[in-house]
Design an enzyme around this catalytic site. Structure first.
Site, PDB file in Angstrom:
ATOM      1  N   SER A 129       0.852  -1.196   0.000  1.00  0.00           N
ATOM      2  CA  SER A 129       0.000   0.000   0.000  1.00  0.00           C
ATOM      3  C   SER A 129       0.883   1.238   0.000  1.00  0.00           C
ATOM      4  CB  SER A 129      -0.906   0.022   1.236  1.00  0.00           C
ATOM      5  OG  SER A 129      -1.619   1.246   1.318  1.00  0.00           O
ATOM      6  N   TYR A 142      -1.890  -0.237  10.201  1.00  0.00           N
ATOM      7  CA  TYR A 142      -1.970  -0.647   8.791  1.00  0.00           C
ATOM      8  C   TYR A 142      -0.725  -0.187   8.034  1.00  0.00           C
ATOM      9  CZ  TYR A 142      -3.807  -1.227   4.060  1.00  0.00           C
ATOM     10  OH  TYR A 142      -3.993  -1.604   2.750  1.00  0.00           O
TER      11      TYR A 142
END
Length: 267
Positions: A129, A142
């Site tokens: 990501s 995250y």
């Protein structure tokens, strides 16, 4: 012969889009889900695999190799989101996120590498990501898990290069998928010191996903990586500002970059 591709987390979102696209391009595609019987109306093959269960990983890989005689590409896509202030987020949930986003992909890589070494060829694509390039407020766990997978990829790329295996990252930005529904959201606690700002940012995150790019953009990027003879280690797929934010972090002083992020998240 068509290349054989294994895609984890192919029941929805980016994984499903990649699986559909590669199937259309003539690849032999095996998508995975913890409950493949619930995934209907897809043109590619679905098999059971849970990245938290090593036995299901081994069984899925051996099933594919037994049937196809080879495994050319692994796309490590399965993952999950998590939001919340670090102070308010249960530690068990943080560990669970790392189990899914870091240790799960590692176990899948460990399962496919013996076959790829035997073939003297293979390509592993880890879906990370753009959030993994920076610590984002209320998404710190995250960001950290995806950043960890980026570094794991760098290391393993060097370890397996001599076997004819390429290991790369592809880091998406915001895409229009159902990822927000599958996230663990730390509750907005009434007595939390972060109550108002966290609630505002939850809405902001969901808006970013809703306004995200078409997942087929990601699928086309993955196809280009598969077809590349000498792929890079890091790829970023997203909007201009998402990718530019990584450049800014590299060139701006820490405090200036932090201020930009804080202004963006209204902190």
């Amino acid at each position: 012969m068509s290349k054989v591709v294994l895609i984890t987390g192919a029941s929805s979102g980016i994984g499903k889009a990649i699986a559909n696209f590669l199937h259309q391009k003539g690849f032999v595609v095996y998508g995975t889900s913890r409950n493949p019987e619930k995934v209907t109306n897809v043109p590619f093959k679905m098999i059971a695999l849970d990245v938290l269960d090593v036995e299901t990983i081994k069984k899925a890989v051996s099933t594919i190799v037994d049937k196809e005689g080879k495994l050319d590409v692994l796309i490590n896509n399965a993952g999950k989101g998590i939001t919340g202030p670090i102070e308010d987020t249960p530690t068990d949930e943080m560990k669970s996120n790392f189990d899914t986003n870091v240790f799960g992909p590692i176990e899948v890589m460990k399962a496919v590498l013996p076959q790829m070494r035997k073939q003297k060829s293979g390509k592993i694509i880890n879906v990370t990501s753009i959030a993994g390039y920076m610590g984002l407020p209320f998404r710190g766990v995250y960001s950290a898990s995806k950043g960890a997978l980026e570094l794991i990829t760098e290391a393993i790329s060097m370890e397996v290069k001599n076997f004819g295996i390429d290991v790369v990252n592809v880091a998406p930005g915001d895409f229009a998928t159902n990822i927000a529904a599958g996230r663990y959201h730390t509750p907005v606690f009434e007595d939390s010191a972060y109550k108002e700002k966290y609630a505002e940012n939850l809405a902001l995150m969901d808006n970013h996903v809703d306004a995200g790019m078409d997942p087929e953009v990601m699928a086309k990027a993955v196809l280009n990586i598969i077809n590349a003879n000498n792929p890079k280690i890091h790829y970023k797929v997203g909007g201009f500002m998402e990718k530019f934010s990584i450049v800014l972090k590299r060139i701006l002083p820490d405090k200036v970059y932090e201020k930009l992020l804080m202004n963006h998240y209204k902190l």
